[in-house]
Design a protein around this motif. Structure first.
Motif, PDB file in Angstrom:
ATOM      1  N   LEU A   1     -55.065  28.450  54.607  1.00  0.00           N
ATOM      2  CA  LEU A   1     -56.008  28.047  53.556  1.00  0.00           C
ATOM      3  C   LEU A   1     -57.450  28.422  53.890  1.00  0.00           C
ATOM      4  O   LEU A   1     -58.255  28.603  52.985  1.00  0.00           O
ATOM      5  N   GLU A   2     -57.764  28.569  55.173  1.00  0.00           N
ATOM      6  CA  GLU A   2     -59.079  29.093  55.549  1.00  0.00           C
ATOM      7  C   GLU A   2     -59.216  30.536  55.055  1.00  0.00           C
ATOM      8  O   GLU A   2     -60.260  30.939  54.573  1.00  0.00           O
ATOM      9  N   PHE A   3     -58.136  31.307  55.178  1.00  0.00           N
ATOM     10  CA  PHE A   3     -58.140  32.698  54.730  1.00  0.00           C
ATOM     11  C   PHE A   3     -58.148  32.781  53.208  1.00  0.00           C
ATOM     12  O   PHE A   3     -58.808  33.627  52.626  1.00  0.00           O
ATOM     13  N   ASP A   4     -57.354  31.911  52.569  1.00  0.00           N
ATOM     14  CA  ASP A   4     -57.194  31.974  51.115  1.00  0.00           C
ATOM     15  C   ASP A   4     -56.998  30.571  50.545  1.00  0.00           C
ATOM     16  O   ASP A   4     -55.869  30.080  50.464  1.00  0.00           O
ATOM     17  N   PRO A   5     -58.084  29.918  50.136  1.00  0.00           N
ATOM     18  CA  PRO A   5     -57.981  28.561  49.601  1.00  0.00           C
ATOM     19  C   PRO A   5     -57.143  28.463  48.325  1.00  0.00           C
ATOM     20  O   PRO A   5     -56.714  27.380  47.947  1.00  0.00           O
ATOM     21  N   SER A   6     -56.880  29.581  47.674  1.00  0.00           N
ATOM     22  CA  SER A   6     -56.102  29.552  46.433  1.00  0.00           C
ATOM     23  C   SER A   6     -54.604  29.765  46.669  1.00  0.00           C
ATOM     24  O   SER A   6     -53.849  29.911  45.706  1.00  0.00           O
ATOM     25  N   ASP A   7     -54.159  29.760  47.902  1.00  0.00           N
ATOM     26  CA  ASP A   7     -52.732  29.945  48.192  1.00  0.00           C
ATOM     27  C   ASP A   7     -51.979  28.656  47.859  1.00  0.00           C
ATOM     28  O   ASP A   7     -51.950  27.711  48.646  1.00  0.00           O
ATOM     29  N   HIS A   8     -51.388  28.632  46.683  1.00  0.00           N
ATOM     30  CA  HIS A   8     -50.715  27.414  46.204  1.00  0.00           C
ATOM     31  C   HIS A   8     -49.513  27.054  47.068  1.00  0.00           C
ATOM     32  O   HIS A   8     -49.253  25.874  47.303  1.00  0.00           O
ATOM     33  N   TYR A   9     -48.787  28.046  47.566  1.00  0.00           N
ATOM     34  CA  TYR A   9     -47.616  27.730  48.389  1.00  0.00           C
ATOM     35  C   TYR A   9     -48.039  27.079  49.708  1.00  0.00           C
ATOM     36  O   TYR A   9     -47.420  26.106  50.150  1.00  0.00           O
ATOM     37  N   ALA A  10     -49.102  27.576  50.317  1.00  0.00           N
ATOM     38  CA  ALA A  10     -49.602  26.967  51.554  1.00  0.00           C
ATOM     39  C   ALA A  10     -50.007  25.518  51.308  1.00  0.00           C
ATOM     40  O   ALA A  10     -49.768  24.643  52.133  1.00  0.00           O
TER      41      ALA A  10
ATOM     42  N   ALA B   1     -51.257  14.086  51.376  1.00  0.00           N
ATOM     43  CA  ALA B   1     -50.164  14.931  50.881  1.00  0.00           C
ATOM     44  C   ALA B   1     -50.251  15.079  49.374  1.00  0.00           C
ATOM     45  O   ALA B   1     -50.126  16.181  48.838  1.00  0.00           O
ATOM     46  N   ARG B   2     -50.476  13.963  48.691  1.00  0.00           N
ATOM     47  CA  ARG B   2     -50.564  14.009  47.230  1.00  0.00           C
ATOM     48  C   ARG B   2     -51.700  14.921  46.771  1.00  0.00           C
ATOM     49  O   ARG B   2     -51.535  15.692  45.825  1.00  0.00           O
ATOM     50  N   ALA B   3     -52.832  14.850  47.443  1.00  0.00           N
ATOM     51  CA  ALA B   3     -53.967  15.692  47.059  1.00  0.00           C
ATOM     52  C   ALA B   3     -53.609  17.176  47.152  1.00  0.00           C
ATOM     53  O   ALA B   3     -53.922  17.965  46.251  1.00  0.00           O
ATOM     54  N   GLN B   4     -52.937  17.570  48.234  1.00  0.00           N
ATOM     55  CA  GLN B   4     -52.565  18.978  48.407  1.00  0.00           C
ATOM     56  C   GLN B   4     -51.497  19.402  47.397  1.00  0.00           C
ATOM     57  O   GLN B   4     -51.577  20.487  46.809  1.00  0.00           O
ATOM     58  N   ILE B   5     -50.505  18.535  47.185  1.00  0.00           N
ATOM     59  CA  ILE B   5     -49.432  18.880  46.248  1.00  0.00           C
ATOM     60  C   ILE B   5     -49.964  18.907  44.819  1.00  0.00           C
ATOM     61  O   ILE B   5     -49.577  19.767  44.022  1.00  0.00           O
ATOM     62  N   ARG B   6     -50.884  18.012  44.502  1.00  0.00           N
ATOM     63  CA  ARG B   6     -51.490  18.024  43.168  1.00  0.00           C
ATOM     64  C   ARG B   6     -52.239  19.335  42.935  1.00  0.00           C
ATOM     65  O   ARG B   6     -52.134  19.941  41.870  1.00  0.00           O
TER      66      ARG B   6
ATOM     67  N   VAL C   1     -46.685  23.407  51.034  1.00  0.00           N
ATOM     68  CA  VAL C   1     -46.026  23.118  52.313  1.00  0.00           C
ATOM     69  C   VAL C   1     -46.925  22.281  53.224  1.00  0.00           C
ATOM     70  O   VAL C   1     -46.418  21.489  54.020  1.00  0.00           O
ATOM     71  N   LEU C   2     -48.240  22.424  53.095  1.00  0.00           N
ATOM     72  CA  LEU C   2     -49.138  21.519  53.816  1.00  0.00           C
ATOM     73  C   LEU C   2     -48.921  20.100  53.309  1.00  0.00           C
ATOM     74  O   LEU C   2     -48.824  19.163  54.109  1.00  0.00           O
ATOM     75  N   GLY C   3     -48.826  19.943  52.002  1.00  0.00           N
ATOM     76  CA  GLY C   3     -48.561  18.624  51.432  1.00  0.00           C
ATOM     77  C   GLY C   3     -47.248  18.038  51.926  1.00  0.00           C
ATOM     78  O   GLY C   3     -47.176  16.857  52.279  1.00  0.00           O
ATOM     79  N   ARG C   4     -46.221  18.855  51.962  1.00  0.00           N
ATOM     80  CA  ARG C   4     -44.921  18.384  52.470  1.00  0.00           C
ATOM     81  C   ARG C   4     -45.015  17.977  53.944  1.00  0.00           C
ATOM     82  O   ARG C   4     -44.405  17.003  54.383  1.00  0.00           O
ATOM     83  N   THR C   5     -45.788  18.742  54.695  1.00  0.00           N
ATOM     84  CA  THR C   5     -45.983  18.421  56.112  1.00  0.00           C
ATOM     85  C   THR C   5     -46.699  17.087  56.261  1.00  0.00           C
ATOM     86  O   THR C   5     -46.275  16.224  57.052  1.00  0.00           O
TER      87      THR C   5
ATOM     88  N   GLN D   1     -44.050  20.423  40.206  1.00  0.00           N
ATOM     89  CA  GLN D   1     -44.188  19.165  39.470  1.00  0.00           C
ATOM     90  C   GLN D   1     -43.238  18.104  40.040  1.00  0.00           C
ATOM     91  O   GLN D   1     -43.593  16.930  40.157  1.00  0.00           O
ATOM     92  N   GLU D   2     -42.044  18.532  40.405  1.00  0.00           N
ATOM     93  CA  GLU D   2     -41.075  17.616  41.016  1.00  0.00           C
ATOM     94  C   GLU D   2     -41.594  17.090  42.350  1.00  0.00           C
ATOM     95  O   GLU D   2     -41.466  15.901  42.656  1.00  0.00           O
ATOM     96  N   ALA D   3     -42.183  17.965  43.148  1.00  0.00           N
ATOM     97  CA  ALA D   3     -42.756  17.543  44.434  1.00  0.00           C
ATOM     98  C   ALA D   3     -43.864  16.522  44.218  1.00  0.00           C
ATOM     99  O   ALA D   3     -43.961  15.529  44.949  1.00  0.00           O
ATOM    100  N   LEU D   4     -44.680  16.752  43.198  1.00  0.00           N
ATOM    101  CA  LEU D   4     -45.755  15.810  42.894  1.00  0.00           C
ATOM    102  C   LEU D   4     -45.186  14.472  42.439  1.00  0.00           C
ATOM    103  O   LEU D   4     -45.651  13.410  42.880  1.00  0.00           O
ATOM    104  N   GLY D   5     -44.173  14.511  41.595  1.00  0.00           N
ATOM    105  CA  GLY D   5     -43.529  13.274  41.167  1.00  0.00           C
ATOM    106  C   GLY D   5     -42.923  12.512  42.328  1.00  0.00           C
ATOM    107  O   GLY D   5     -43.022  11.275  42.401  1.00  0.00           O
TER     108      GLY D   5
END
Length: 125
Positions: free
Chosen positions: A67-76, A93-98, A79-83, A110-114
């Motif tokens: 995310l330092e390299f690319d703050p717009s990397d949604h997948y990162a 976690a919720r902030a990152q997944i949101r 998985v950061l949120g899951r971590t 959306q399922e992960a956020l729910g």
């Protein structure tokens, strides 16, 4: 290590991770890290290997590096949120997944956020 050797090691690590052999993937990535630690794809693969081997703090660091390299990397962010979720840091976690779900509004995100919202609701956090 040659460029070809780096690519081969990276692909081998991907294959090992797909085979659910994260510790071997980490070992294969070690020489790649010596020359390509600044590549987001390398950090992302490393983070996934750490995550699947339950080295969660290391996974968190690798995903933050992506995310330092690319703050717009949604997948990162996902998985950061899951971590963070596995670390019990549910609000972070919720902030990152949101953010991930906002950037990439797919059913899986959306399922992960729910799921994280349900965890927070049941814990009363």
């Amino acid at each position: 290590m040659t460029t070809e050797g780096i690519v081969q090691a990276f692909r081998r690590a991907e294959d090992l991770l797909a085979q659910r052999r994260p510790l071997e993937a980490i070992r294969v990535l070690e020489p790649v890290l010596d020359v390509a630690a600044d590549k987001p794809s390398v950090q992302l693969l490393l983070g996934r290997a750490y995550y699947f081997s339950a080295q969660l703090r290391r996974a968190e660091r690798a995903f933050l590096r992506v995310l330092e390299f690319d703050p717009s990397d949604h997948y990162a962010r996902l998985v950061l949120g899951r971590t963070l979720q596995r670390l019990g840091r549910l609000n972070e976690a919720r902030a990152q997944i949101r953010l991930a779900a906002t950037m990439h509004p797919t059913p899986a995100y959306q399922e992960a956020l729910g799921e994280i919202n349900a965890h927070i609701a049941t814990r009363g956090s």
